[in-house]
Write an enzyme that holds these catalytic residues in place. Structure first.
Site, mmCIF file in Angstrom:
data_model
loop_
_atom_site.group_PDB
_atom_site.id
_atom_site.type_symbol
_atom_site.label_atom_id
_atom_site.label_comp_id
_atom_site.label_asym_id
_atom_site.label_seq_id
_atom_site.Cartn_x
_atom_site.Cartn_y
_atom_site.Cartn_z
ATOM 1 N N LYS A 101 0.845 -1.204 0.000
ATOM 2 C CA LYS A 101 0.000 0.000 0.000
ATOM 3 C C LYS A 101 0.880 1.253 0.000
ATOM 4 O O LYS A 101 2.070 1.179 0.342
ATOM 5 C CB LYS A 101 -0.949 -0.028 1.203
ATOM 6 C CG LYS A 101 -0.255 -0.148 2.542
ATOM 7 C CD LYS A 101 -1.224 -0.550 3.658
ATOM 8 C CE LYS A 101 -0.503 -0.525 4.995
ATOM 9 N NZ LYS A 101 -1.327 -1.081 6.078
ATOM 10 N N TYR B 223 14.065 30.738 7.935
ATOM 11 C CA TYR B 223 12.828 31.386 8.392
ATOM 12 C C TYR B 223 12.809 31.510 9.915
ATOM 13 O O TYR B 223 13.211 30.592 10.628
ATOM 14 C CB TYR B 223 11.617 30.545 7.981
ATOM 15 C CG TYR B 223 11.232 30.675 6.526
ATOM 16 C CD1 TYR B 223 10.792 31.897 6.011
ATOM 17 C CD2 TYR B 223 11.272 29.572 5.690
ATOM 18 C CE1 TYR B 223 10.415 31.996 4.682
ATOM 19 C CE2 TYR B 223 10.884 29.665 4.364
ATOM 20 C CZ TYR B 223 10.456 30.885 3.865
ATOM 21 O OH TYR B 223 10.077 30.984 2.560
HETATM 22 C C1 LIG Z 1 -0.327 -1.938 6.756
HETATM 23 C C2 LIG Z 1 -0.893 -3.245 7.170
HETATM 24 C C3 LIG Z 1 -0.063 -4.360 7.329
HETATM 25 C C4 LIG Z 1 1.440 -4.288 7.248
HETATM 26 O O1 LIG Z 1 1.939 -3.901 8.504
HETATM 27 P P1 LIG Z 1 3.519 -3.788 8.767
HETATM 28 O O2 LIG Z 1 3.582 -3.405 10.208
HETATM 29 O O3 LIG Z 1 4.008 -2.712 7.870
HETATM 30 O O4 LIG Z 1 4.125 -5.094 8.458
HETATM 31 C C5 LIG Z 1 -0.665 -5.578 7.580
HETATM 32 N N1 LIG Z 1 -2.008 -5.685 7.705
HETATM 33 C C6 LIG Z 1 -2.837 -4.627 7.595
HETATM 34 C C7 LIG Z 1 -4.296 -4.825 7.747
HETATM 35 C C8 LIG Z 1 -2.311 -3.373 7.343
HETATM 36 O O5 LIG Z 1 -3.134 -2.321 7.259
#
Ligand SMILES: *Cc1c(COP(=O)(O)O)cnc(C)c1O
Length: 366
Positions: A45, A261
């Site tokens: 993702k 800044y």
């Molecule tokens: C993002 C996510 C993962 C992956 O988690 P990590 O800690 O990055 O390994 C697994 N399951 C779900 C449902 C997620 O949203």
């Protein structure tokens, strides 16, 4: 833009993120060994946590990874283009207006509500679907009441024939946390109410915790990308990313002066300041103003003054003059500046730091 132009643009990129696909595959191999006999799915993702989903997907597929998770159908489409045959699960949000996208791209929805299950059965003609049960996150997924509503509709459940039962742990990164056991108990109870299907529990941390928090298919994200899966302790994963930015200007300061800044940083003359072509618009956290670190020729130097939209300033007074030239790259992440260390300095976590690295930063792959 011709490919020559884009190649030149990449070569001259003000800032670049180098992704070591060899290290990523070493992390994948470590997870595969740890998880066996469970299978490892790659969580890609947010454009593979900012690293570039297509390149990461192809590398993982080449190493035998067959199953993937993304957050939304558009991410599923990007992955489908790279992987014609993979099983691509979409974690969030089946709806009437994106259903056709799921079907056209052969995406597997992870169904979070009874209504989503009804929608899928009505339109998907028996295509595969997974179920997500919420066992304590109270975020997405069917709770115990929803599962009973589903069980009360045997025809719906029979038509759905869910292939995977997903749950997500709130505190897998804190080994021994009491919520882990509680969630596993709730998961077992919900699973007993449903037809037999493959199970999927662990994220990266859950994979490494032990067999109870894995299931048949683990969902690994951050560990693939080199982040520490656990909240504390040594990181068992190999470093995968290096973020670098070019020195666009070097300035010798002979008199009392401030930098940036708000005039927040007062230099002690004589001083030398290097300005790097990276800012908060590139995802470099503004919170790292006066707190961040850069590395040049293996030596750490401080970020001074505020981070601005396109620039960050570092104090290079301590470095030999010959070690620096305009056009050189300074490292802001990786190469001794650990992802989790820099994230902590910014008051955040590796996940947020990686996923915010912006589109102006050129990705290149080793
Ligand atoms: C993002 C996510 C993962 C992956 O988690 P990590 O800690 O990055 O390994 C697994 N399951 C779900 C449902 C997620 O949203």
């Amino acid at each position: 833009m011709s490919s020559d132009d884009s190649g030149a643009a990449r070569a001259a990129a003000p800032a670049r993120l180098t992704v070591d696909l060899g290290a990523l595959l070493a992390n994948h191999a470590l997870l595969v060994r740890a998880a066996a006999p469970a299978a490892v799915a790659g969580v890609l993702k947010a454009d593979a946590y900012g690293l570039g989903a297509a390149a990461v997907a192809r590398a993982l597929a080449g190493a035998g990874c067959r199953e993937f998770f993304v957050a939304c159908p558009a991410e599923g489409g990007a992955l489908r283009a790279a992987l014609p045959d993979a099983a691509i699960h979409v974690l969030g949000g089946l709806a009437r207006d994106n259903l056709a996208q799921y079907l056209r791209l052969r995406l597997i929805p992870v169904l979070n509500t009874v209504e989503e299950a009804e929608l899928w059965v009505a339109h998907a003609h028996g295509a595969a679907a997974a179920l997500h049960v919420d066992t304590g996150m109270n975020r997405v997924g069917l709770d115990a009441t929803d599962v009973e509503r589903l069980v009360a509709q045997p025809a719906l459940l029979a038509a759905l024939r869910p292939s995977l039962l997903v749950t997500h742990l709130a505190c897998a990164d804190e080994p021994g946390h009491a919520s882990i056991e509680r969630q596993l108990e709730r998961y077992a109870a919900l699973r007993a109410r449903l037809p037999p299907m493959r199970t999927s529990i662990g994220n990266s941390a859950g994979t490494l915790l032990g067999p109870a928090t894995r299931g048949d298919l683990v969902r690994a994200g951050i560990a693939l990308y080199g982040g520490n899966p656990f909240a504390t302790g040594a990181n068992p994963m190999r470093e995968v990313v290096r973020l670098e930015a070019r020195i666009v200007q070097l300035r010798d300061i002979a008199d009392e002066a401030t930098v940036g800044y708000g005039a927040t940083h007062r230099v002690r003359p004589p001083a030398r300041i290097a300005t790097l072509a990276l800012g908060y618009a590139d995802g470099y956290p503004r919170a790292l103003g006066g707190r961040g670190l850069a590395s040049i020729a293996g030596r750490r130097v401080p970020v001074v003054g505020r981070v601005s939209m396109d620039y960050v300033t570092i104090d290079v007074t301590a470095l030999p003059r010959a070690a620096l030239a305009v056009g050189d790259y300074a490292t802001l992440l990786g190469d001794g500046l650990a992802l989790d260390e820099i994230a902590a300095l910014a008051g955040t976590i590796s996940y947020e730091l990686l996923t915010r690295i912006g589109a102006r930063v050129a990705r290149r792959y080793l």
